[in-house]
Design an enzyme around this catalytic site. Structure first.
Site, PDB file in Angstrom:
ATOM      1  N   SER A   1       1.838  13.873   2.449  1.00 11.49           N
ATOM      2  CA  SER A   1       2.050  14.944   1.491  1.00 11.49           C
ATOM      3  C   SER A   1       0.721  15.649   1.364  1.00 11.49           C
ATOM      4  CB  SER A   1       2.437  14.352   0.145  1.00 11.49           C
ATOM      5  OG  SER A   1       2.266  15.308  -0.868  1.00 11.49           O
TER       6      SER A   1
ATOM      7  N   TYR B   1       1.662   7.639  -6.596  1.00 11.17           N
ATOM      8  CA  TYR B   1       2.120   8.531  -5.526  1.00 11.17           C
ATOM      9  C   TYR B   1       0.973   9.064  -4.659  1.00 11.17           C
ATOM     10  CZ  TYR B   1       4.611  12.174  -3.038  1.00 11.17           C
ATOM     11  OH  TYR B   1       5.132  12.961  -2.033  1.00 11.17           O
TER      12      TYR B   1
END
Ligand SMILES: *[C@@H]1O[C@H](CO)[C@@H](O)[C@H](O)[C@H]1NC(C)=O
Ligand SMILES: *[C@@H]1O[C@H](CO)[C@@H](O)[C@H](O)[C@H]1NC(C)=O
Ligand SMILES: *[C@@H]1O[C@H](CO)[C@@H](O)[C@H](O)[C@H]1NC(C)=O
Ligand SMILES: *[C@@H]1O[C@H](CO)[C@@H](O)[C@H](O)[C@H]1NC(C)=O
Ligand SMILES: *[C@@H]1O[C@H](CO)[C@@H](O)[C@H](O)[C@H]1NC(C)=O
Length: 317
Positions: A164, A176
């Site tokens: 990401s 995350y």
């Protein structure tokens, strides 16, 4: 002098365009295993590659997800249930894939399965919250790769990991962003280890796209749950306005999220089917024009920019 420079630049882009355009032959002979095909990028990629004639082996988390995908695709596509946090499930999945690919080996492995919740300011989270994400997004990716690697080596194939843009710059608390930094870090070592085996490793770095990862509905649900369990002192220090501001940001973020998931799946498809795949693909204008550039700038630049959108605590001690 400027003319020469422009001509050189033009030639470079022409060369790149030509290089990028070369696609492998015999795609119908190639097997690709994708994790996380229930929804989002994995689901769209499975359909897209199936339509191109590749032999897709789709790993789903739920029976329902698997059935819906099967209905929407050709006879070639096969599904299996995989839980990337369970070694037993992964061993079974690797056996299943081996049974399908036989002597051909596995051409492509796409590590796509991932979650983004629970996410909140770090102080609000527990060790379990933090570990839950790392188990799926980082340890899960590692273990899937290790179990499938012998099959990928056999085919001199490709591995694409979905990281990401949050693996370059960390915008919010919780597991995350660290999980995506981890996927980036793994990549470097695996890429070098695999060069001699003829296996190519690519990273996909999407910006904010409209999937379950960025769902504001799921964000609000988990945020209410997290807020309720906080000790009184923490609630007072941050203040309820902090929580509301976070939820508002999440909704605003969701509204601006790119809904065209094919920008990402086209990168994945290129990584799997191009003669010359790239090492990194960043997908989405926010990734390319904002997050990626600022990740290279001195820390005070992203700090001041993010400061504009971060909530402010009510008590500053
Ligand atoms: C495509 O596959 C066929 C049969 O497996 C093989 O004979 C042929 O050489 C392959 N072509 C290329 C370009 O790899
Ligand atoms: C993909 O993930 C595996 C396991 O975490 C890692 O070994 C590998 O280096 C990663 N590759 C890329 C390109 O991220
Ligand atoms: C994505 O969200 C929808 C709606 O909340 C849910 O039904 C589905 O199970 C989620 N998918 C995954 C893979 O978690
Ligand atoms: C989504 O992006 C792809 C690739 O750039 C483009 O071809 C397609 O038209 C876009 N779809 C929509 C609905 O904008
Ligand atoms: C962020 O903005 C506040 C004012 O809202 C200011 O007091 C603080 O110093 C800023 N922090 C950074 C890192 O720029």
């Amino acid at each position: 002098m400027w003319l020469y420079l422009a001509a050189l630049l033009g030639l470079y882009f022409l060369h790149r365009w030509h290089r990028d355009k070369q696609i492998l032959k015999n795609l119908t002979e190639k097997y690709v295993f994708i994790t996380g095909c229930d929804s989002g990028f994995g689901n769209l990629l499975a359909k897209q590659l199936d339509a191109k004639g590749l032999r897709v082996l789709a790993g789903c988390l739920t029976q329902q997800g698997a059935e819906k995908l099967k209905e929407a695709t050709s006879e070639r596509l096969q599904t299996t249930l995989v839980d990337v946090t369970s070694t037993e499930s992964l061993v079974k999945a690797a056996e299943w894939v081996k049974g399908h690919v036989g002597e051909k080996g596995l051409w492509g492995l796409v590590n796509n399965a991932g979650i983004s919740f629970p996410s909140a300011p770090n102080e609000w989270l527990t060790k379990e919250d933090f570990k839950k994400i790392l188990d799926i997004n980082l340890v899960g990716v590692f273990e899937v790769t290790v179990h499938m690697l012998p099959l990928v080596r056999k085919a001199k194939g490709r591995i694409a990991n979905v990281s990401s843009i949050m693996g370059r710059i960390s915008y919010f608390g919780g597991g995350y962003c660290p999980s995506k930094y981890g996927v980036e870090a793994f990549s470097d070592s695996l890429r070098r280890e695999m060069i001699d085996f003829g296996v190519k490793v690519c990273i996909i770095e999407p910006g904010f796209f409209r999937t379950n990862i960025t769902s504001d509905r799921i964000f609000l649900e988990q945020m209410n749950r997290i807020w309720e369990r906080l000790p009184k002192e923490t609630k007072q220090a941050y203040g309820e306005s902090y929580m509301h501001r976070m939820c508002k940001s999440a909704s605003e973020m969701q509204a601006t999220c790119n809904a065209n998931l094919s920008l990402v799946t086209n990168c994945m498809e290129h990584a799997l089917t191009a003669v010359h795949p790239h090492t990194r693909y960043s997908a989405g204008w926010d990734a390319k024009l904002f997050f990626l550039p600022i990740s290279y700038l001195p820390t005070w630049v992203p700090d001041s920019l993010f400061n504009l959108s971060y909530p402010k605590p009510e008590q500053k001690n």
